[in-house]
Design a protein around this motif. Structure first.
Motif, PDB file in Angstrom:
ATOM      1  N   VAL A  18      42.439  31.419  37.735  1.00 61.29           N
ATOM      2  CA  VAL A  18      42.475  31.816  36.327  1.00 61.29           C
ATOM      3  C   VAL A  18      43.462  30.956  35.548  1.00 61.29           C
ATOM      4  CG1 VAL A  18      43.125  33.678  34.760  1.00 61.29           C
ATOM      5  CG2 VAL A  18      41.706  34.163  36.751  1.00 61.29           C
ATOM      6  N   CYS A  19      44.627  30.691  36.128  1.00 64.24           N
ATOM      7  CA  CYS A  19      45.648  29.905  35.431  1.00 64.24           C
ATOM      8  C   CYS A  19      45.264  28.436  35.339  1.00 64.24           C
ATOM      9  CB  CYS A  19      46.997  30.040  36.148  1.00 64.24           C
ATOM     10  SG  CYS A  19      47.694  31.693  36.072  1.00 64.24           S
ATOM     11  N   ASN A  20      44.511  27.941  36.323  1.00 61.70           N
ATOM     12  CA  ASN A  20      44.141  26.525  36.327  1.00 61.70           C
ATOM     13  C   ASN A  20      42.971  26.243  35.392  1.00 61.70           C
ATOM     14  OD1 ASN A  20      44.531  23.837  37.509  1.00 61.70           O
ATOM     15  ND2 ASN A  20      42.512  24.148  38.407  1.00 61.70           N
ATOM     16  N   ASP A  21      41.962  27.084  35.416  1.00 56.84           N
ATOM     17  CA  ASP A  21      40.777  26.868  34.568  1.00 56.84           C
ATOM     18  C   ASP A  21      40.115  28.225  34.355  1.00 56.84           C
ATOM     19  OD1 ASP A  21      38.417  26.161  33.304  1.00 56.84           O
ATOM     20  OD2 ASP A  21      38.138  24.347  34.476  1.00 56.84           O
ATOM     21  N   GLU A  22      40.398  28.837  33.226  1.00 56.29           N
ATOM     22  CA  GLU A  22      39.903  30.182  32.969  1.00 56.29           C
ATOM     23  C   GLU A  22      38.391  30.229  32.844  1.00 56.29           C
ATOM     24  OE1 GLU A  22      40.580  33.306  29.385  1.00 56.29           O
ATOM     25  OE2 GLU A  22      42.398  32.661  30.455  1.00 56.29           O
ATOM     26  N   GLU A  23      37.803  29.227  32.227  1.00 60.71           N
ATOM     27  CA  GLU A  23      36.352  29.214  32.057  1.00 60.71           C
ATOM     28  C   GLU A  23      35.645  29.075  33.399  1.00 60.71           C
ATOM     29  OE1 GLU A  23      34.659  29.871  29.401  1.00 60.71           O
ATOM     30  OE2 GLU A  23      36.532  30.204  28.321  1.00 60.71           O
ATOM     31  N   VAL A  45      38.246  37.942  35.060  1.00 53.16           N
ATOM     32  CA  VAL A  45      39.288  37.195  34.365  1.00 53.16           C
ATOM     33  C   VAL A  45      40.184  38.106  33.539  1.00 53.16           C
ATOM     34  CG1 VAL A  45      39.712  35.424  32.605  1.00 53.16           C
ATOM     35  CG2 VAL A  45      37.961  35.070  34.342  1.00 53.16           C
ATOM     36  N   ARG A  46      39.587  39.021  32.786  1.00 48.18           N
ATOM     37  CA  ARG A  46      40.407  39.903  31.940  1.00 48.18           C
ATOM     38  C   ARG A  46      41.346  40.755  32.796  1.00 48.18           C
ATOM     39  NH1 ARG A  46      38.072  43.681  27.178  1.00 48.18           N
ATOM     40  NH2 ARG A  46      38.215  41.679  26.114  1.00 48.18           N
ATOM     41  N   THR A  47      40.832  41.303  33.879  1.00 50.04           N
ATOM     42  CA  THR A  47      41.671  42.122  34.760  1.00 50.04           C
ATOM     43  C   THR A  47      42.811  41.303  35.344  1.00 50.04           C
ATOM     44  OG1 THR A  47      39.783  43.519  35.338  1.00 50.04           O
ATOM     45  CG2 THR A  47      41.675  43.573  36.813  1.00 50.04           C
ATOM     46  N   LEU A  48      42.521  40.094  35.789  1.00 44.88           N
ATOM     47  CA  LEU A  48      43.555  39.231  36.365  1.00 44.88           C
ATOM     48  C   LEU A  48      44.594  38.842  35.311  1.00 44.88           C
ATOM     49  CD1 LEU A  48      41.303  36.966  38.599  1.00 44.88           C
ATOM     50  CD2 LEU A  48      42.959  38.656  39.391  1.00 44.88           C
ATOM     51  N   ASN A  49      44.138  38.592  34.099  1.00 45.36           N
ATOM     52  CA  ASN A  49      45.073  38.283  33.018  1.00 45.36           C
ATOM     53  C   ASN A  49      45.991  39.462  32.723  1.00 45.36           C
ATOM     54  OD1 ASN A  49      44.325  35.622  32.513  1.00 45.36           O
ATOM     55  ND2 ASN A  49      42.701  36.209  31.094  1.00 45.36           N
TER      56      ASN A  49
END
Length: 291
Positions: free
Chosen positions: A156-161, A170-174
């Motif tokens: 997620v931190c390297n490339d969210e898309e 992604v939202r949960t991990l963020n």
């Protein structure tokens, strides 16, 4: 050592070691995502939680956790929207947090300048046994999240898309990253203070990057540097009668400078050695064929 015979020194050392291990484990994700200074903003919000705790005569650690988690979630939701007005909203949140904290601390029954300063700049020597338990439990939770979810958080931190296309939540991990940041800021306020907490998240990671390349190696090295800086800072502060939090940060910065200079010298020498070896190497034999 005679200093280690005192209970308050042992509590200070234990609290510093927990933060020294936890802060870089989270900080590497923030550095990867170019959010190195987010800890400062969450620290401003956490000060409101401290004020609430002092006003209600409850443990400021727990109230600061609740308020800072709510603030971190709000920050993540604003960031996710990605609008131009997001910066303004974050500024209002951060500055409103520190202003509200100062006002609430002033209204608390036992308000003193010392009570505010010990949260802004840390006060390891006054850490109680119950606060140390809270720091240990919350620090362990942060470590479980940052280490257990390492592959997903890195993606997620390297490339969210790319992470979203890969099917990661992604939202949960963020939100997990935002919550763990808030918790780390809160437990670190007793060690280095709300105004210096970002340094312990970022500086060990920056120091580790001078001598490592892979993500896992950088994380392990940063955590080692964080622990060493925490231990060294507590011992030096006890010997020199200086502020423990500021001393820990200065030790971490000194480690960064040493590794940056040493790494630069090593890379220069290696480049020169490689170039000299290439110049002195015998040319390969050339076989000419005559037709």
């Amino acid at each position: 050592m005679e200093l280690l015979s005192h209970d308050f020194v042992l509590r200070a050392l234990a609290g510093a070691l927990i933060i020294g291990l936890t802060a870089p484990a989270l900080g590497i994700y923030l550095v990867q995502r170019r959010l190195s200074l987010i800890g400062d903003g969450i620290g401003h919000v956490a000060l409101t939680g401290v004020g609430v705790g002092l006003l209600l005569q409850q443990s400021p650690v727990y109230t600061a956790v609740v308020v800072s988690v709510l603030g971190a979630v709000a920050v993540e939701l604003v960031r996710e929207r990605g609008r131009t007005s997001g910066d303004l909203a974050l500024a209002l949140l951060f500055y409103g947090g520190i202003a509200g904290g100062v006002v609430l601390v002033g209204l608390s029954p036992d308000s003193t300048n010392a009570s505010l300063m010990q949260y802004l700049f840390g006060s390891l020597s006054t850490t109680s046994a119950s606060e140390l338990v809270a720091i240990a439990v919350l620090g362990a939770a942060v470590l479980v999240a940052t280490l257990g979810l390492r592959p997903a958080l890195f993606a997620v931190c390297n490339d969210e898309e790319y992470a979203r296309v890969s099917g990661l939540p992604v939202r949960t991990l963020n939100l997990i990253l935002a919550v763990t940041t808030a918790v780390t800021v809160t437990i670190a306020m007793r060690t280095v203070g709300l105004l210096l907490v970002s340094a312990l998240m970022v500086v060990p990671v920056a120091a580790a990057q001078q001598i490592t390349r892979g993500f896992l190696g950088t994380m392990a090295t940063a955590m080692s540097i964080g622990v060493a800086a925490a231990a060294g800072g507590v011992v030096l502060s006890a010997e020199a009668a200086t502020a423990p939090g500021a001393t820990i940060v200065l030790v971490a910065i000194a480690a960064f400078l040493v590794l940056a200079v040493g790494g630069g010298v090593w890379r220069t020498l290696r480049t020169r050695t490689t170039a000299a070896a290439a110049e002195n190497a015998e040319p390969p034999d050339v076989v000419l064929s005559v037709r």
